[in-house]
Scaffold this motif. Structure first.
Motif, PDB file in Angstrom:
ATOM      1  N   THR A 209       0.857  -1.189   0.000  1.00  0.00           N
ATOM      2  CA  THR A 209       0.000   0.000   0.000  1.00  0.00           C
ATOM      3  C   THR A 209       0.893   1.239   0.000  1.00  0.00           C
ATOM      4  N   GLY A 210       0.547   2.194  -0.842  1.00  0.00           N
ATOM      5  CA  GLY A 210       1.323   3.423  -0.952  1.00  0.00           C
ATOM      6  C   GLY A 210       2.426   3.367  -1.992  1.00  0.00           C
ATOM      7  N   ALA A 211       2.675   2.196  -2.566  1.00  0.00           N
ATOM      8  CA  ALA A 211       3.702   2.108  -3.615  1.00  0.00           C
ATOM      9  C   ALA A 211       3.283   2.984  -4.793  1.00  0.00           C
ATOM     10  N   PRO A 212       4.238   3.610  -5.469  1.00  0.00           N
ATOM     11  CA  PRO A 212       3.868   4.443  -6.624  1.00  0.00           C
ATOM     12  C   PRO A 212       3.342   3.575  -7.777  1.00  0.00           C
ATOM     13  N   VAL A 213       2.298   4.062  -8.412  1.00  0.00           N
ATOM     14  CA  VAL A 213       1.712   3.421  -9.589  1.00  0.00           C
ATOM     15  C   VAL A 213       1.331   4.514 -10.573  1.00  0.00           C
ATOM     16  N   GLN A 214       1.148   4.120 -11.828  1.00  0.00           N
ATOM     17  CA  GLN A 214       0.625   5.066 -12.806  1.00  0.00           C
ATOM     18  C   GLN A 214      -0.855   4.779 -12.967  1.00  0.00           C
ATOM     19  N   ARG A 215      -1.664   5.841 -12.905  1.00  0.00           N
ATOM     20  CA  ARG A 215      -3.111   5.739 -13.116  1.00  0.00           C
ATOM     21  C   ARG A 215      -3.431   6.494 -14.396  1.00  0.00           C
ATOM     22  N   ALA A 216      -4.153   5.826 -15.280  1.00  0.00           N
ATOM     23  CA  ALA A 216      -4.591   6.477 -16.516  1.00  0.00           C
ATOM     24  C   ALA A 216      -6.095   6.303 -16.637  1.00  0.00           C
ATOM     25  N   VAL A 217      -6.780   7.377 -16.991  1.00  0.00           N
ATOM     26  CA  VAL A 217      -8.225   7.336 -17.210  1.00  0.00           C
ATOM     27  C   VAL A 217      -8.452   7.742 -18.658  1.00  0.00           C
ATOM     28  N   ARG A 218      -9.134   6.873 -19.398  1.00  0.00           N
ATOM     29  CA  ARG A 218      -9.355   7.140 -20.823  1.00  0.00           C
ATOM     30  C   ARG A 218     -10.790   6.807 -21.204  1.00  0.00           C
ATOM     31  N   VAL A 219     -11.277   7.507 -22.208  1.00  0.00           N
ATOM     32  CA  VAL A 219     -12.560   7.189 -22.825  1.00  0.00           C
ATOM     33  C   VAL A 219     -12.238   6.735 -24.241  1.00  0.00           C
ATOM     34  N   ARG A 220     -12.691   5.534 -24.587  1.00  0.00           N
ATOM     35  CA  ARG A 220     -12.462   5.018 -25.937  1.00  0.00           C
ATOM     36  C   ARG A 220     -13.720   5.236 -26.763  1.00  0.00           C
ATOM     37  N   SER A 221     -13.493   5.533 -28.052  1.00  0.00           N
ATOM     38  CA  SER A 221     -14.594   5.796 -28.977  1.00  0.00           C
ATOM     39  C   SER A 221     -14.439   4.940 -30.219  1.00  0.00           C
TER      40      SER A 221
ATOM     41  N   GLU B  47     -15.923   5.242 -34.224  1.00  0.00           N
ATOM     42  CA  GLU B  47     -16.650   6.075 -35.181  1.00  0.00           C
ATOM     43  C   GLU B  47     -17.228   7.325 -34.516  1.00  0.00           C
ATOM     44  N   GLY B  48     -16.425   7.936 -33.644  1.00  0.00           N
ATOM     45  CA  GLY B  48     -16.808   9.185 -33.002  1.00  0.00           C
ATOM     46  C   GLY B  48     -17.785   9.046 -31.850  1.00  0.00           C
ATOM     47  N   GLN B  49     -18.146   7.833 -31.485  1.00  0.00           N
ATOM     48  CA  GLN B  49     -19.101   7.599 -30.408  1.00  0.00           C
ATOM     49  C   GLN B  49     -18.395   6.945 -29.216  1.00  0.00           C
ATOM     50  N   PRO B  50     -18.503   7.524 -27.997  1.00  0.00           N
ATOM     51  CA  PRO B  50     -17.857   6.907 -26.840  1.00  0.00           C
ATOM     52  C   PRO B  50     -18.524   5.573 -26.494  1.00  0.00           C
ATOM     53  N   PHE B  51     -17.690   4.574 -26.188  1.00  0.00           N
ATOM     54  CA  PHE B  51     -18.255   3.283 -25.800  1.00  0.00           C
ATOM     55  C   PHE B  51     -17.667   2.739 -24.510  1.00  0.00           C
ATOM     56  N   SER B  52     -16.497   3.260 -24.047  1.00  0.00           N
ATOM     57  CA  SER B  52     -15.947   2.733 -22.801  1.00  0.00           C
ATOM     58  C   SER B  52     -15.202   3.799 -22.015  1.00  0.00           C
ATOM     59  N   HIS B  53     -15.215   3.616 -20.706  1.00  0.00           N
ATOM     60  CA  HIS B  53     -14.462   4.440 -19.765  1.00  0.00           C
ATOM     61  C   HIS B  53     -13.519   3.487 -19.050  1.00  0.00           C
ATOM     62  N   LEU B  54     -12.211   3.722 -19.201  1.00  0.00           N
ATOM     63  CA  LEU B  54     -11.202   2.820 -18.661  1.00  0.00           C
ATOM     64  C   LEU B  54     -10.358   3.516 -17.606  1.00  0.00           C
ATOM     65  N   THR B  55     -10.162   2.861 -16.485  1.00  0.00           N
ATOM     66  CA  THR B  55      -9.206   3.307 -15.482  1.00  0.00           C
ATOM     67  C   THR B  55      -8.207   2.188 -15.316  1.00  0.00           C
ATOM     68  N   THR B  56      -6.923   2.477 -15.606  1.00  0.00           N
ATOM     69  CA  THR B  56      -5.887   1.460 -15.491  1.00  0.00           C
ATOM     70  C   THR B  56      -4.825   1.907 -14.505  1.00  0.00           C
ATOM     71  N   PHE B  57      -4.268   0.924 -13.837  1.00  0.00           N
ATOM     72  CA  PHE B  57      -3.152   1.139 -12.918  1.00  0.00           C
ATOM     73  C   PHE B  57      -2.040   0.185 -13.322  1.00  0.00           C
ATOM     74  N   VAL B  58      -0.811   0.705 -13.408  1.00  0.00           N
ATOM     75  CA  VAL B  58       0.346  -0.138 -13.700  1.00  0.00           C
ATOM     76  C   VAL B  58       1.441   0.185 -12.695  1.00  0.00           C
ATOM     77  N   PRO B  59       2.310  -0.796 -12.385  1.00  0.00           N
ATOM     78  CA  PRO B  59       3.423  -0.519 -11.476  1.00  0.00           C
ATOM     79  C   PRO B  59       4.290   0.621 -12.009  1.00  0.00           C
ATOM     80  N   ASP B  60       4.884   1.346 -11.097  1.00  0.00           N
ATOM     81  CA  ASP B  60       5.635   2.554 -11.434  1.00  0.00           C
ATOM     82  C   ASP B  60       6.781   2.297 -12.412  1.00  0.00           C
ATOM     83  N   ASP B  61       7.482   1.169 -12.288  1.00  0.00           N
ATOM     84  CA  ASP B  61       8.620   0.921 -13.175  1.00  0.00           C
ATOM     85  C   ASP B  61       8.180   0.788 -14.628  1.00  0.00           C
ATOM     86  N   ILE B  62       6.946   0.375 -14.858  1.00  0.00           N
ATOM     87  CA  ILE B  62       6.397   0.316 -16.211  1.00  0.00           C
ATOM     88  C   ILE B  62       5.779   1.671 -16.562  1.00  0.00           C
ATOM     89  N   GLY B  63       5.012   2.229 -15.652  1.00  0.00           N
ATOM     90  CA  GLY B  63       4.321   3.490 -15.900  1.00  0.00           C
ATOM     91  C   GLY B  63       5.245   4.629 -16.282  1.00  0.00           C
TER      92      GLY B  63
END
Length: 151
Positions: free
Chosen positions: A13-25, A27-43
């Motif tokens: 707990t408390g280890a650094p991570v990368q958080r990314a929030v994205r909306v994928r579309s 043909e111009g229409q949104p279809f997903s909301h993604l929240t991803t977390f990856v370990p800091d050495d990758i992020g």
């Protein structure tokens, strides 16, 4: 990493991570909301412009992170106000909710994903085959496919 994120990525707990929030579309229409977390050495190696242009699996490939398997669960949730606005649906609309832990070849968690999908624009399909098992026949998956369309 908050306690739930740390547990899924098997980090303290408390280890650094990368958080990314994205909306994928599509043909111009949104279809997903993604929240991803990856370990800091990758992020720290992920470029912002790549997050804007590529799926995370393609980014992992470019970084030579060798993804091998994942555990995933799918359920339904109601759209919260912020997510409803981004997905262009009314608050309280039903969404598909997907949680996935992605592991590399060594078994290390390299991503925890929480995705929410509009069910009118995203469909999760699973092909199944009947198998005789001790006791009774059962269904087992043979292949999985996801479909995105603007319908």
């Amino acid at each position: 990493a908050t306690p739930p994120v740390a547990a899924r990525l098997e980090l303290p707990t408390g280890a650094p991570v990368q958080r990314a929030v994205r909306v994928r579309s599509h043909e111009g229409q949104p279809f997903s909301h993604l929240t991803t977390f990856v370990p800091d050495d990758i992020g720290q190696r992920i470029r912002r412009q790549d997050l804007d242009a590529k799926p995370l699996l393609a980014i992992f490939r470019d970084l030579d992170v060798r993804v091998a398997r994942a555990e995933q669960s799918i359920s339904a949730v109601l759209a919260e106000p912020g997510i409803a606005e981004l997905l262009e649906v009314p608050v309280g609309s039903a969404l598909l909710s997907l949680h996935r832990v992605v592991r590399d070849e060594s078994g290390r968690p390299v991503e925890w994903l929480h995705a929410r999908y509009r069910p009118d624009r995203y469909e999760y399909r699973m092909n199944m085959q009947a198998h005789d098992m001790p006791g009774q026949p059962t269904w087992l998956p043979t292949a999985v496919a996801a479909r995105t369309d603007g319908a």
